[in-house]
Design a protein around this motif. Sequence first.
Motif, PDB file in Angstrom:
ATOM      1  N   VAL A 127     -79.522 -67.560 -71.151  1.00  7.35           N
ATOM      2  CA  VAL A 127     -79.426 -68.214 -69.841  1.00  7.35           C
ATOM      3  C   VAL A 127     -78.119 -67.778 -69.184  1.00  7.35           C
ATOM      4  O   VAL A 127     -77.067 -67.824 -69.828  1.00  7.35           O
ATOM      5  N   GLN A 156     -80.168 -69.759 -62.437  1.00  6.17           N
ATOM      6  CA  GLN A 156     -78.929 -70.165 -61.758  1.00  6.17           C
ATOM      7  C   GLN A 156     -78.098 -68.977 -61.304  1.00  6.17           C
ATOM      8  O   GLN A 156     -76.969 -69.156 -60.857  1.00  6.17           O
ATOM      9  N   TYR A 179     -85.783 -73.575 -56.640  1.00  7.69           N
ATOM     10  CA  TYR A 179     -85.561 -75.005 -56.420  1.00  7.69           C
ATOM     11  C   TYR A 179     -84.511 -75.132 -55.303  1.00  7.69           C
ATOM     12  O   TYR A 179     -83.585 -74.322 -55.232  1.00  7.69           O
TER      13      TYR A 179
HETATM   14  C1  LIG Z   1     -83.584 -74.841 -62.425  1.00  6.14           C
HETATM   15  C2  LIG Z   1     -83.692 -74.242 -63.781  1.00  6.14           C
HETATM   16  C3  LIG Z   1     -84.929 -73.984 -64.393  1.00  6.14           C
HETATM   17  C4  LIG Z   1     -86.234 -74.464 -63.842  1.00  6.14           C
HETATM   18  O1  LIG Z   1     -86.489 -74.132 -62.534  1.00  6.14           O
HETATM   19  P1  LIG Z   1     -87.446 -75.083 -61.638  1.00  6.14           P
HETATM   20  O2  LIG Z   1     -87.661 -74.248 -60.411  1.00  6.14           O
HETATM   21  O3  LIG Z   1     -86.707 -76.335 -61.392  1.00  6.14           O
HETATM   22  O4  LIG Z   1     -88.700 -75.289 -62.397  1.00  6.14           O
HETATM   23  C5  LIG Z   1     -84.937 -73.323 -65.610  1.00  6.14           C
HETATM   24  N1  LIG Z   1     -83.800 -72.972 -66.228  1.00  6.14           N
HETATM   25  C6  LIG Z   1     -82.587 -73.230 -65.686  1.00  6.14           C
HETATM   26  C7  LIG Z   1     -81.360 -72.784 -66.421  1.00  6.14           C
HETATM   27  C8  LIG Z   1     -82.506 -73.892 -64.463  1.00  6.14           C
HETATM   28  O5  LIG Z   1     -81.286 -74.159 -63.944  1.00  6.14           O
END
Ligand SMILES: *Cc1c(COP(=O)(O)O)cnc(C)c1O
Length: 360
Positions: A127, A156, A179
């Motif tokens: 990540v 992110q 998001y």
């Molecule tokens: C926001 C996020 C997700 C999921 O994304 P959504 O569009 O909210 O489903 C997955 N992994 C990380 C690290 C995130 O910050």
Amino acid sequence: MLDLGPQLGTLGPELEAALLRVVRSGRYVLGPELEAFERECAGYLGVAFAVGVASGTDALVIGLRALGLGPGDEVLVPSFTFFATAETVSLVGAVPIFVDIDPETFCMDPRAARAATSARTRAILPVHLFGHPADMDPLRELARERGLLVLEDAAQAIGATYRGVRTGGLGNAAAFSFYPSKNLGALGDGGLIATDDPQTAERARLLRNHGAPRPYHHEWIGYCSRLDELQAAALRVKLRHLEAWNESRRRVAGLYRDRLAGLRDVTLPAERAECRHVYHVFTIRVPGERREALREQLASDGIASTVYYPEPVHRSLPYARAQSLPESERACGEVVSLPIWPELDDARIARIAARIKRSL
Ligand SMILES: *Cc1c(COP(=O)(O)O)cnc(C)c1O
């Protein structure tokens, strides 16, 4: 934590025109706006293929399945992350193996990843947390040695770079989220899978639409997960501003750094020389009870702050692993994220920094 008002102020008329164009077109799903956005986004990311889906979570689920991961496969994930990183591994029937983080970058520790690899390990899911790229060279080296796949959780970190390469182009495939609070935010939910591999892209395209290459001819058990035309049209408008917004986030981070420098109780976020951090959030560490005291002080001054994340995923109720991941656990007890958005001005940052100084 985030004020989208200035963005709407500048882009309002352009956004409204784009949305009205879609409304009047009568095409709302899998149409020309999505096609154009996928082309433009692939160009921006520097990858061959981009496949729009309904959320970042779905981008992870479909990305995992498009890479062929499923029941019995172990996938290395960090524990200090948003829940969806591990949740989606479980959703496809695979097993998340939690790995500790590098305390400086908050991203997966490559040495811990190596130690967690077993004969059943099939993939690594790093990540790029808070907008800082994970340390990809040693992770890719491990993947090469052990024949593992790499799926980036880049939710992110759109626009961040590692050794000059944008996130999304650093593994076999990558998942992005649109998001609304992300660096490139839709007017609702949205996500995208990026890859250079034609087969992975083709599978992702099928999976997002019930596994059907043509209407009513189904080759896979898939999903109903398309990025719709309204979101794609809005994202096309916003994508053109992403570079400038990320630069502004970096400017805001620089101002925070200047004003918070030298405080004994505050550890500022790291930015490795080989990386371009895009500061999805600006996260400092304040150890012990001083964190809660600081948060209360900020709240009483009307300043937002958030703890991303209060609990490591391996300790959450659905996983409840007995395993100990000391750096992930320590981070949960120390981190506090401060307000950041591209238009956040100097005076506001100065005020926030002054309150932090006074409280510590
Ligand atoms: C926001 C996020 C997700 C999921 O994304 P959504 O569009 O909210 O489903 C997955 N992994 C990380 C690290 C995130 O910050």
